[in-house]
Design a protein around this motif. Structure first.
Motif, PDB file in Angstrom:
ATOM      1  N   PHE B  68     -14.600   0.820   2.274  1.00 41.15           N
ATOM      2  CA  PHE B  68     -13.360   0.956   1.512  1.00 41.15           C
ATOM      3  C   PHE B  68     -12.201   0.211   2.191  1.00 41.15           C
ATOM      4  O   PHE B  68     -11.167   0.009   1.585  1.00 41.15           O
ATOM      5  N   SER B  69     -12.358  -0.154   3.445  1.00 45.29           N
ATOM      6  CA  SER B  69     -11.278  -0.820   4.185  1.00 45.29           C
ATOM      7  C   SER B  69     -11.450  -2.323   4.273  1.00 45.29           C
ATOM      8  O   SER B  69     -10.487  -3.026   4.575  1.00 45.29           O
ATOM      9  N   LEU B  70     -12.642  -2.817   4.030  1.00 46.31           N
ATOM     10  CA  LEU B  70     -12.889  -4.249   4.215  1.00 46.31           C
ATOM     11  C   LEU B  70     -12.201  -5.074   3.135  1.00 46.31           C
ATOM     12  O   LEU B  70     -12.111  -4.659   1.986  1.00 46.31           O
ATOM     13  N   LEU B  71     -11.726  -6.241   3.542  1.00 48.79           N
ATOM     14  CA  LEU B  71     -11.056  -7.144   2.602  1.00 48.79           C
ATOM     15  C   LEU B  71     -12.063  -8.167   2.082  1.00 48.79           C
ATOM     16  O   LEU B  71     -12.898  -8.648   2.834  1.00 48.79           O
ATOM     17  N   THR B  72     -11.968  -8.496   0.799  1.00 46.55           N
ATOM     18  CA  THR B  72     -12.921  -9.453   0.227  1.00 46.55           C
ATOM     19  C   THR B  72     -12.356 -10.877   0.182  1.00 46.55           C
ATOM     20  O   THR B  72     -13.116 -11.831   0.105  1.00 46.55           O
ATOM     21  N   ASN B  73     -11.029 -10.992   0.227  1.00 46.10           N
ATOM     22  CA  ASN B  73     -10.362 -12.305   0.174  1.00 46.10           C
ATOM     23  C   ASN B  73     -10.770 -13.126  -1.045  1.00 46.10           C
ATOM     24  O   ASN B  73     -11.011 -14.327  -0.942  1.00 46.10           O
ATOM     25  N   THR B  74     -10.867 -12.471  -2.187  1.00 43.89           N
ATOM     26  CA  THR B  74     -11.209 -13.199  -3.410  1.00 43.89           C
ATOM     27  C   THR B  74      -9.960 -13.535  -4.244  1.00 43.89           C
ATOM     28  O   THR B  74     -10.071 -14.240  -5.237  1.00 43.89           O
ATOM     29  N   GLU B 108      -6.885  -3.395   9.169  1.00 49.08           N
ATOM     30  CA  GLU B 108      -6.503  -3.670  10.569  1.00 49.08           C
ATOM     31  C   GLU B 108      -5.008  -3.918  10.751  1.00 49.08           C
ATOM     32  O   GLU B 108      -4.502  -3.833  11.863  1.00 49.08           O
ATOM     33  N   HIS B 109      -4.283  -4.195   9.654  1.00 45.65           N
ATOM     34  CA  HIS B 109      -2.851  -4.486   9.778  1.00 45.65           C
ATOM     35  C   HIS B 109      -1.996  -3.228   9.668  1.00 45.65           C
ATOM     36  O   HIS B 109      -0.781  -3.300   9.852  1.00 45.65           O
ATOM     37  N   ASP B 110      -2.615  -2.108   9.303  1.00 45.87           N
ATOM     38  CA  ASP B 110      -1.834  -0.897   9.058  1.00 45.87           C
ATOM     39  C   ASP B 110      -1.601  -0.084  10.331  1.00 45.87           C
ATOM     40  O   ASP B 110      -2.412  -0.124  11.256  1.00 45.87           O
ATOM     41  N   GLU B 111      -0.493   0.661  10.316  1.00 48.43           N
ATOM     42  CA  GLU B 111      -0.181   1.542  11.439  1.00 48.43           C
ATOM     43  C   GLU B 111      -0.539   2.972  11.056  1.00 48.43           C
ATOM     44  O   GLU B 111      -0.359   3.362   9.891  1.00 48.43           O
ATOM     45  N   ILE B 112      -1.014   3.745  12.024  1.00 42.00           N
ATOM     46  CA  ILE B 112      -1.443   5.123  11.754  1.00 42.00           C
ATOM     47  C   ILE B 112      -0.231   5.976  11.375  1.00 42.00           C
ATOM     48  O   ILE B 112       0.818   5.905  12.023  1.00 42.00           O
ATOM     49  N   GLY B 113      -0.404   6.783  10.331  1.00 43.39           N
ATOM     50  CA  GLY B 113       0.662   7.696   9.921  1.00 43.39           C
ATOM     51  C   GLY B 113       1.656   7.105   8.936  1.00 43.39           C
ATOM     52  O   GLY B 113       2.501   7.806   8.417  1.00 43.39           O
ATOM     53  N   LEU B 114       1.554   5.803   8.681  1.00 44.73           N
ATOM     54  CA  LEU B 114       2.469   5.164   7.723  1.00 44.73           C
ATOM     55  C   LEU B 114       1.716   4.832   6.440  1.00 44.73           C
ATOM     56  O   LEU B 114       0.490   4.757   6.435  1.00 44.73           O
ATOM     57  N   ALA B 115       2.464   4.615   5.363  1.00 45.01           N
ATOM     58  CA  ALA B 115       1.841   4.232   4.098  1.00 45.01           C
ATOM     59  C   ALA B 115       1.109   2.904   4.277  1.00 45.01           C
ATOM     60  O   ALA B 115       1.666   1.957   4.832  1.00 45.01           O
ATOM     61  N   THR B 116      -0.129   2.855   3.823  1.00 44.49           N
ATOM     62  CA  THR B 116      -0.923   1.635   4.025  1.00 44.49           C
ATOM     63  C   THR B 116      -0.530   0.556   3.011  1.00 44.49           C
ATOM     64  O   THR B 116       0.074   0.853   1.985  1.00 44.49           O
ATOM     65  N   ARG B 117      -0.914  -0.662   3.301  1.00 44.73           N
ATOM     66  CA  ARG B 117      -0.584  -1.792   2.407  1.00 44.73           C
ATOM     67  C   ARG B 117      -1.254  -1.603   1.056  1.00 44.73           C
ATOM     68  O   ARG B 117      -0.677  -1.857   0.010  1.00 44.73           O
ATOM     69  N   ARG B 118      -2.525  -1.165   1.107  1.00 43.48           N
ATOM     70  CA  ARG B 118      -3.268  -0.943  -0.142  1.00 43.48           C
ATOM     71  C   ARG B 118      -2.550   0.094  -1.008  1.00 43.48           C
ATOM     72  O   ARG B 118      -2.387  -0.094  -2.198  1.00 43.48           O
ATOM     73  N   TYR B 119      -2.133   1.172  -0.373  1.00 36.57           N
ATOM     74  CA  TYR B 119      -1.451   2.247  -1.092  1.00 36.57           C
ATOM     75  C   TYR B 119      -0.197   1.730  -1.781  1.00 36.57           C
ATOM     76  O   TYR B 119       0.072   2.058  -2.932  1.00 36.57           O
ATOM     77  N   ARG B 120       0.560   0.885  -1.095  1.00 36.63           N
ATOM     78  CA  ARG B 120       1.816   0.361  -1.663  1.00 36.63           C
ATOM     79  C   ARG B 120       1.534  -0.507  -2.890  1.00 36.63           C
ATOM     80  O   ARG B 120       2.253  -0.453  -3.885  1.00 36.63           O
TER      81      ARG B 120
END
Lengths: 88, 174
Positions: B68-74, B108-120
């Motif tokens: 669920f965390s891996l990026l596909t870069n498509t 890998e770019h997200d910080e723990i405890g903060l809203a993730t990029r995907r979520y935004r």
């Protein structure tokens, strides 16, 4: 005689390159602020050491309200991309 | 095909149970991107109180623990999101009292405890295509959780949102 050649920063890659351009994060300090509407904001001050030896202190804010927060109509309106069509 | 139509999808199977002990059943959909030729698997887990959780991943990553965390870069997220949106409408057609939630997995770019990029990104897309007529929107930034509560079938949307948040926290901690 063996002479060690010091690479100029322009030959570095990856994390070194990031450190060259953006500096190195030394520490972060977060303080919480509660607004009049009841929202809790986190104020984060990062201490960054730049390659020239100087420090910079960028500040950013993020929402740190605990638990489920109801998204109001105005917040939805601010977030949404106007070109998208709402089907439901 | 318009981008807003998404890719055509197939309901592969309906499983009893799911990845979490509270799961009642799981609908497994799949669709294939005509642009990148990647196949995606969408798992819609059903929980008590007609609550559904949408998850999706690239089929090539199905054996990975971080699928669920891996990026596909498509570079085709919008069409994929529209496909997921149509899958959500399909579930809503099967169960009109359905409420939904999803979590933006960290990369890998997200910080723990903060809203993730995907979520935004998911939050922005959801607020763009889902209005307030049928669903009440809730967000939980620290767990990157977004909840859509069906207004017409849930008497107390706030209570259900709190319950979902609590269960997600328990699942994260265990």
């Amino acid at each position: 005689m063996f002479v060690r050649i010091k690479l100029t920063p322009y030959f570095c890659t990856g994390k070194q390159k990031e450190a060259r351009d953006m500096g190195v994060v030394v520490k972060q300090k977060t303080t919480h602020v509660r607004t009049a509407e009841g929202m809790m904001l986190a104020r984060r001050v990062t201490t960054v050491k730049m390659p020239n030896g100087k420090y910079r202190y960028p500040v950013d804010y993020y929402d740190a309200t605990p638990g489920a927060v109801h998204v109001s109509s105005s917040e939805l309106e601010n977030l949404r991309i106007p070109a998208y069509q709402q089907l439901i | 095909m318009r981008m807003s139509d998404g890719y055509p999808f197939v309901l592969g199977m309906v499983e009893q149970g799911g990845s979490y002990h509270l799961s009642v059943q799981t609908y497994q959909y799949r669709f294939k991107s005509t642009r990148s030729h990647h196949t995606y698997i969408v798992r819609v887990e059903c929980f008590p109180e007609h609550v559904y959780c949408l998850k999706f991943f690239d089929k090539a990553h199905r054996h990975s623990d971080n699928k669920f965390s891996l990026l596909t870069n498509t570079f085709e997220p919008r069409t994929i999101f529209y496909t997921l949106y149509h899958i959500m409408l399909d579930v809503l057609q099967r169960d009109p009292s359905a409420s939904f939630f999803f979590i933006g997995a960290a990369d890998e770019h997200d910080e723990i405890g903060l809203a993730t990029r995907r979520y935004r990104i998911y939050r922005r897309f959801t607020s763009s295509v889902v209005g307030e007529k049928l669903f009440e929107h809730f967000r939980v930034n620290d767990t990157s959780l977004y909840i859509l509560v069906n207004k017409s079938f849930v008497k107390d949307p706030e209570f259900l949102a709190k319950q979902i948040t609590q269960e997600v926290r328990v699942a994260f901690d265990s």
